[in-house]
Design a protein around this motif. Sequence first.
Motif, short mmCIF file in Angstrom:
data_model
loop_
_atom_site.label_atom_id
_atom_site.label_comp_id
_atom_site.label_asym_id
_atom_site.label_seq_id
_atom_site.Cartn_x
_atom_site.Cartn_y
_atom_site.Cartn_z
N GLY A 193 0.80 -1.23 0.00
CA GLY A 193 0.00 0.00 0.00
C GLY A 193 0.83 1.27 0.00
N TRP A 194 2.13 1.17 0.25
CA TRP A 194 2.99 2.34 0.18
C TRP A 194 3.33 2.61 -1.28
CZ3 TRP A 194 6.60 4.23 4.42
CH2 TRP A 194 6.08 3.94 5.70
N ILE A 195 3.11 3.82 -1.72
CA ILE A 195 3.41 4.18 -3.10
C ILE A 195 4.20 5.48 -3.13
CG2 ILE A 195 1.42 3.00 -4.08
CD1 ILE A 195 0.00 5.69 -4.23
N GLY A 196 5.03 5.63 -4.15
CA GLY A 196 5.76 6.88 -4.32
C GLY A 196 7.24 6.72 -4.07
N TYR A 197 7.81 7.71 -3.37
CA TYR A 197 9.27 7.82 -3.28
C TYR A 197 9.69 8.24 -1.87
CZ TYR A 197 8.62 8.15 -8.33
OH TYR A 197 8.24 7.91 -9.62
N PHE A 198 10.83 7.69 -1.46
CA PHE A 198 11.52 8.23 -0.30
C PHE A 198 12.33 9.43 -0.78
CE2 PHE A 198 11.29 3.64 0.93
CZ PHE A 198 10.51 3.80 2.07
N ASP A 199 11.98 10.61 -0.28
CA ASP A 199 12.74 11.82 -0.62
C ASP A 199 13.57 12.19 0.60
OD1 ASP A 199 13.42 14.69 -0.78
OD2 ASP A 199 12.22 14.66 -2.61
N LEU A 200 14.88 12.13 0.45
CA LEU A 200 15.79 12.25 1.59
C LEU A 200 16.67 13.48 1.48
CD1 LEU A 200 16.99 8.53 1.52
CD2 LEU A 200 14.92 9.44 2.57
N ILE A 232 14.33 7.93 -3.89
CA ILE A 232 14.36 6.48 -4.11
C ILE A 232 12.93 5.95 -4.23
CG2 ILE A 232 15.13 4.26 -3.20
CD1 ILE A 232 17.09 5.82 -1.42
N PRO A 233 12.58 5.30 -5.33
CA PRO A 233 11.26 4.65 -5.40
C PRO A 233 11.11 3.67 -4.24
CG PRO A 233 12.35 4.65 -7.55
CD PRO A 233 13.37 5.09 -6.56
N ILE A 234 9.96 3.66 -3.62
CA ILE A 234 9.75 2.81 -2.44
C ILE A 234 10.05 1.35 -2.76
CG2 ILE A 234 7.97 1.89 -0.90
CD1 ILE A 234 6.75 4.70 -0.83
N ASP A 235 9.62 0.88 -3.91
CA ASP A 235 9.83 -0.54 -4.23
C ASP A 235 11.26 -0.84 -4.66
OD1 ASP A 235 9.84 0.66 -6.70
OD2 ASP A 235 8.13 -0.44 -7.51
N ALA A 236 12.12 0.19 -4.73
CA ALA A 236 13.52 -0.04 -5.08
C ALA A 236 14.43 0.02 -3.86
CB ALA A 236 13.98 0.99 -6.11
N LEU A 237 13.87 0.19 -2.67
CA LEU A 237 14.70 0.39 -1.49
C LEU A 237 15.65 -0.78 -1.25
CD1 LEU A 237 15.47 2.03 0.99
CD2 LEU A 237 13.57 0.96 2.23
N GLY A 251 -1.44 -1.99 6.45
CA GLY A 251 -2.64 -2.29 5.67
C GLY A 251 -3.37 -1.08 5.14
N LYS A 252 -2.98 0.12 5.56
CA LYS A 252 -3.66 1.33 5.11
C LYS A 252 -2.89 2.05 4.01
CE LYS A 252 -5.78 2.11 9.64
NZ LYS A 252 -5.93 3.05 10.78
N GLY A 253 -1.61 1.79 3.94
CA GLY A 253 -0.81 2.40 2.90
C GLY A 253 -0.38 3.82 3.23
N VAL A 254 0.63 4.27 2.52
CA VAL A 254 1.15 5.62 2.66
C VAL A 254 1.48 6.13 1.26
CG1 VAL A 254 3.05 7.04 3.52
CG2 VAL A 254 2.12 5.22 4.96
N CYS A 255 1.05 7.36 0.97
CA CYS A 255 1.36 7.99 -0.32
C CYS A 255 2.48 8.98 -0.12
CB CYS A 255 0.12 8.69 -0.88
SG CYS A 255 0.44 9.56 -2.44
N MET A 256 3.57 8.80 -0.86
CA MET A 256 4.73 9.68 -0.76
C MET A 256 5.07 10.23 -2.14
SD MET A 256 6.96 7.41 1.97
CE MET A 256 8.11 8.74 2.31
#
Length: 336
Positions: free
Chosen positions: A194-201, A242-247, A290-295
């Motif tokens: 459910g997490w979508i988007g990017y880690f912006d650091l 960093i794309p979340i799914d590429a961490l 289970g709720k997800g996070v949009c980044m």
Amino acid sequence: KIVMSRPDPHAVPNWSAHDNFDWKTLFDQKVKVYQGDLSLPRIGLSEDDEANILSNCRAIIHCGALVSFVRSYDLMRDVNVGSTRYLAGLAVKASMAFHFISTVGVNCAPNQEHTIIEETSAAHAHPSSDGAGGYIASKWVSEIFLERVNARYGLPVSIHRPSNVVGPNASKDDIINNLLDTCRRIGMVPKLPGWIGYFDLIGAEVAASNIVGSLDESLQIDHNVNSTHDVQYRHESGGAVIPIDALKSVMEKTEGRTIRLVDLDEWMQDARLNAGTSDLVLEFLRMRKGKGVCMPLIRNNRTAWFAGGATPGGILGKGKLSEMKGRKIREVTSLV
């Protein structure tokens, strides 16, 4: 709290033995320390303290706040919004520049899709009406209040919105900083359905340097009450994206070892037992399970984009992101 004033040869900082901060490091003729409490009237300053600040200060950086991701807005309003109202009042009285440290979260209204967060007013992004997300709501209300003060009194306002501040000098209660540091410590990355988007650091030193640079710029402006100044919005972001799914793959490259991908429950248990991860961070992850996070992507016009394998190793624990400070680096768009 620390107030930067004009040089005063008689200024001697005060510190308390019960305070966790090493006030001794602040011995300097250009620095005077006033101890206060954001929850108290006048944030704990005496009338004499207030008079000294009004006489000697040219700008305010308001970076203090009560931080919690589980408390409601009603429980955080008096400290976070109340302190902003008081300090803005001081700034208006003495025609000071006002720099407010907010968060990029103010631009993420609930139940709305966001692809890019712009450096603009967040007035349209109303927080949840049920009082949940009290920290972000208190920052949003503070921003709207400062916009109105700017429009009415001409107060020069700069709003800084850090993304995820990382590094050894970052807050131990920052969600993403803790998440990345724990992944590195235990050699595991959690599955985040459910997490979508990017880690912006952004490195703590880089964000701080940007803010101080902005302060220097604002001191060159005429701050008379009758002057007109638009609110300045600055995203302290973009050190690494960093794309979340590429961490997992990014961390394996920066760490030079295999990183396991595990269920969130297993990751949290190991984090609690073996990494001493903040309870605040673990509670946030538990609540969002289970709720997800949009980044979303965070737009800024000062720093470069990085993604996937091009991410500098310093952002995840090796090297120093601060070495990037002030440099223009070409845009990188390749993903892992």
